[in-house]
Design an enzyme around this catalytic site. Structure first.
Site, PDB file in Angstrom:
ATOM      1  N   ASP A 239      -4.088 -15.410   6.895  1.00 36.54           N
ATOM      2  CA  ASP A 239      -2.786 -15.901   6.397  1.00 36.54           C
ATOM      3  C   ASP A 239      -2.084 -16.825   7.388  1.00 36.54           C
ATOM      4  O   ASP A 239      -1.020 -17.367   7.091  1.00 36.54           O
ATOM      5  CB  ASP A 239      -1.863 -14.713   6.087  1.00 36.54           C
ATOM      6  CG  ASP A 239      -2.317 -13.989   4.829  1.00 36.54           C
ATOM      7  OD1 ASP A 239      -2.997 -14.614   3.996  1.00 36.54           O
ATOM      8  OD2 ASP A 239      -2.003 -12.788   4.691  1.00 36.54           O
TER       9      ASP A 239
ATOM     10  N   ARG B  41       0.825  -1.217   0.000  1.00 44.02           N
ATOM     11  CA  ARG B  41       0.000   0.000   0.000  1.00 44.02           C
ATOM     12  C   ARG B  41       0.854   1.260   0.000  1.00 44.02           C
ATOM     13  O   ARG B  41       0.496   2.265  -0.602  1.00 44.02           O
ATOM     14  CB  ARG B  41      -0.954  -0.001   1.198  1.00 44.02           C
ATOM     15  CG  ARG B  41      -2.193  -0.881   0.893  1.00 44.02           C
ATOM     16  CD  ARG B  41      -2.541  -1.762   2.007  1.00 44.02           C
ATOM     17  NE  ARG B  41      -3.737  -2.540   1.798  1.00 44.02           N
ATOM     18  CZ  ARG B  41      -3.737  -3.857   1.505  1.00 44.02           C
ATOM     19  NH1 ARG B  41      -2.595  -4.507   1.327  1.00 44.02           N
ATOM     20  NH2 ARG B  41      -4.877  -4.500   1.385  1.00 44.02           N
TER      21      ARG B  41
ATOM     22  N   ARG C 258       4.100 -19.984   2.848  1.00 44.47           N
ATOM     23  CA  ARG C 258       3.646 -20.198   4.233  1.00 44.47           C
ATOM     24  C   ARG C 258       3.590 -21.689   4.593  1.00 44.47           C
ATOM     25  O   ARG C 258       3.751 -22.062   5.745  1.00 44.47           O
ATOM     26  CB  ARG C 258       2.297 -19.521   4.464  1.00 44.47           C
ATOM     27  CG  ARG C 258       2.378 -17.999   4.248  1.00 44.47           C
ATOM     28  CD  ARG C 258       1.227 -17.266   4.898  1.00 44.47           C
ATOM     29  NE  ARG C 258       1.027 -15.945   4.310  1.00 44.47           N
ATOM     30  CZ  ARG C 258       1.713 -14.851   4.631  1.00 44.47           C
ATOM     31  NH1 ARG C 258       2.653 -14.902   5.547  1.00 44.47           N
ATOM     32  NH2 ARG C 258       1.464 -13.701   4.044  1.00 44.47           N
TER      33      ARG C 258
END
Ligand code: S3P
Length: 436
Positions: free
Chosen positions: A317, A28, A389
């Site tokens: 996540d 962002r 992950r």
């Protein structure tokens, strides 16, 4: 070059550490400071493959982004209408956040763009963004199966919409928000469950105007964005691997400094606390529009739980590593209403269940969840299916497994956590790398 790691059991992880910058906030900061007016400094930017993909894209769109000797970046914002047509495709690599957020932004530009990604990203669903962007009047075309490459043709104007989110997703929300900066009039987005609000926070920090009343988000595009320096906190989603490693091993204590503690990101911590984890926050302070603090963790006896639905979006996540916590806990852990896990960098429900089975941990899969029976994790060779992950979750499992755990295809760990393996090695894990 394909790379794999083997972790030998050691049952201890300790130290005072920090983790790299937050991935969502890093994206962002690059996006919003590129379309603000003036120069600003970004400190703590995550230099992972995903965020570097976003950075390179803005360079190709004509934004000057320079790295300083101290590791910070200067970014010279072009204002809302100052981006230039790229001479090549916008390559988002493995990054769903880049692709979905930039699609929204590109719909508002006066030039055409084509967004592409790697194999994993090119198989992920994109109709979820093309559908609301199309309602705003954008000319956005997906490839067959509603996936990338994404072609965006400029239109005369975009219209504000009122959109009730069918899926709890910050990427969809942010994509619409970025397009709505190029409309006349207010856009409203209604969320069922609040998702991470870093886009809204940073737009307001840069002088824009977004309000949230009871999960109804109203974007008023009139105020133009003005560049301001941004400090990026450590990524709680990266910290979670270390936190769970500490909880499940013996006589361990870890302090993680300066981690982002936005309440819409701490669902994983709440879930662990319900499982019996000893976790404390201290030194809480503001970092611009975000909250940061230090996290203290001690080894804890974990028990299985039924994961409350209210924490799923804010822990989205963290499930691969939460499943490792569940695998080592006493009793059963049940997760439902989490079908979204099937659409991440891999199908995380099925890939985790396969890996756990190899480690002798039984689970039952549902369409939208999993039930894991805690037990003793045994050694295994795990295919991470190129998912960062999954690879990190099984590396942490290797801390407490009966025999070594080897994790294949670990290259993508740099998607979100460059330096992960050397950090955990420094913290006491017995780990070795093999190039194959
Ligand atoms: C992200 C939102 C989440 C998350 C992803 C980052 C973001 O995706 O899984 O890693 O930065 O907005 P969804 O919006 O698909 O849930």
């Amino acid at each position: 070059m394909p790379e794999q790691y083997t972790v030998d059991p050691s049952n201890n992880i300790s130290g005072t550490i920090s983790v790299p910058g937050d991935k969502s906030i890093s994206h962002r900061s690059l996006i919003l400071l590129s379309i603000s007016s003036g120069e600003a400094k970004i400190s703590g930017l995550l230099e992972s493959d995903d965020c570097l993909a976003t950075l390179k894209i803005f360079r190709t769109l004509g934004v000057s982004i320079k790295k300083n000797i101290d590791g910070s970046y200067y970014i010279n914002g072009k204002g809302a209408y100052g981006l230039k047509e790229a001479s090549s495709d916008l390559n988002c690599g493995n990054s769903g956040t880049s692709m979905r957020l930039l699609s929204g932004l590109m719909c508002g530009q006066k030039f055409a763009s084509r967004l592409i990604g790697d194999r994993s990203l090119s198989s992920r669903p994109m109709k979820r963004i093309s559908s609301p962007l199309g309602m705003m009047g954008a000319n956005i075309k997906l490839s067959k199966n509603d996936t990338a490459p994404i072609n965006i043709i400029p239109v005369k104007k975009l219209m504000p919409i009122e959109y009730k989110m069918p899926i709890d997703s910050a990427q969809i929300k942010s994509s619409i928000i970025l397009a709505s900066l190029y409309t006349k009039g207010k856009t409203n987005i209604i969320e069922n469950v609040a998702t991470r609000d870093h886009t809204e926070n940073m737009i307001n920090y840069l002088g824009g105007s977004i309000e949230n009343t009871n999960n109804k988000i109203t974007i008023n595009p009139e105020n133009k964005l003005v560049s301001r320096d941004v400090d990026i906190p450590g990524d709680i989603s990266s910290a979670m691997f270390i936190i769970v490693g500490c909880l499940i091993s013996e006589k361990s204590e870890v302090i993680i400094k300066n981690v982002g503690l936005n309440i819409l990101r701490t669902g994983g911590i709440e879930i662990l606390k319900l499982m019996g984890a000893e976790i404390e926050f201290s030194n809480l302070k503001n970092y611009g529009p975000e909250k940061v603090g230090d996290i203290l963790v001690r080894s804890s006896k974990l028990k299985g739980i039924e994961i409350p639905r209210k924490y799923i979006a804010s822990a989205i996540d963290e499930f691969p590593i939460l499943f490792i916590a569940a695998a080592s806990a006493s009793g059963k852990t049940i997760l439902k209403n989490a079908e979204e896990l099937r659409y991440k960098e891999s199908d995380r429900l099925s890939v985790m269940s396969k890996g756990l089975l190899k480690c002798n941990i039984n689970s039952s899969l549902y369409d939208d969840g999993i039930e894991i029976n805690g037990g003793k994790i045994s050694g295994a060779t795990i295919n991470s299916y190129g998912d960062h992950r999954i690879a990190m979750a099984f590396a942490i499992a290797g801390l407490i497994s009966k025999d070594p755990i080897t994790i294949l295809n670990t290259e993508n760990v740099s998607t979100s956590f460059p330096g992960f393996f050397s950090l955990i090695k420094d913290m006491g894990l017995k780990i070795k790398r093999e190039n194959i």
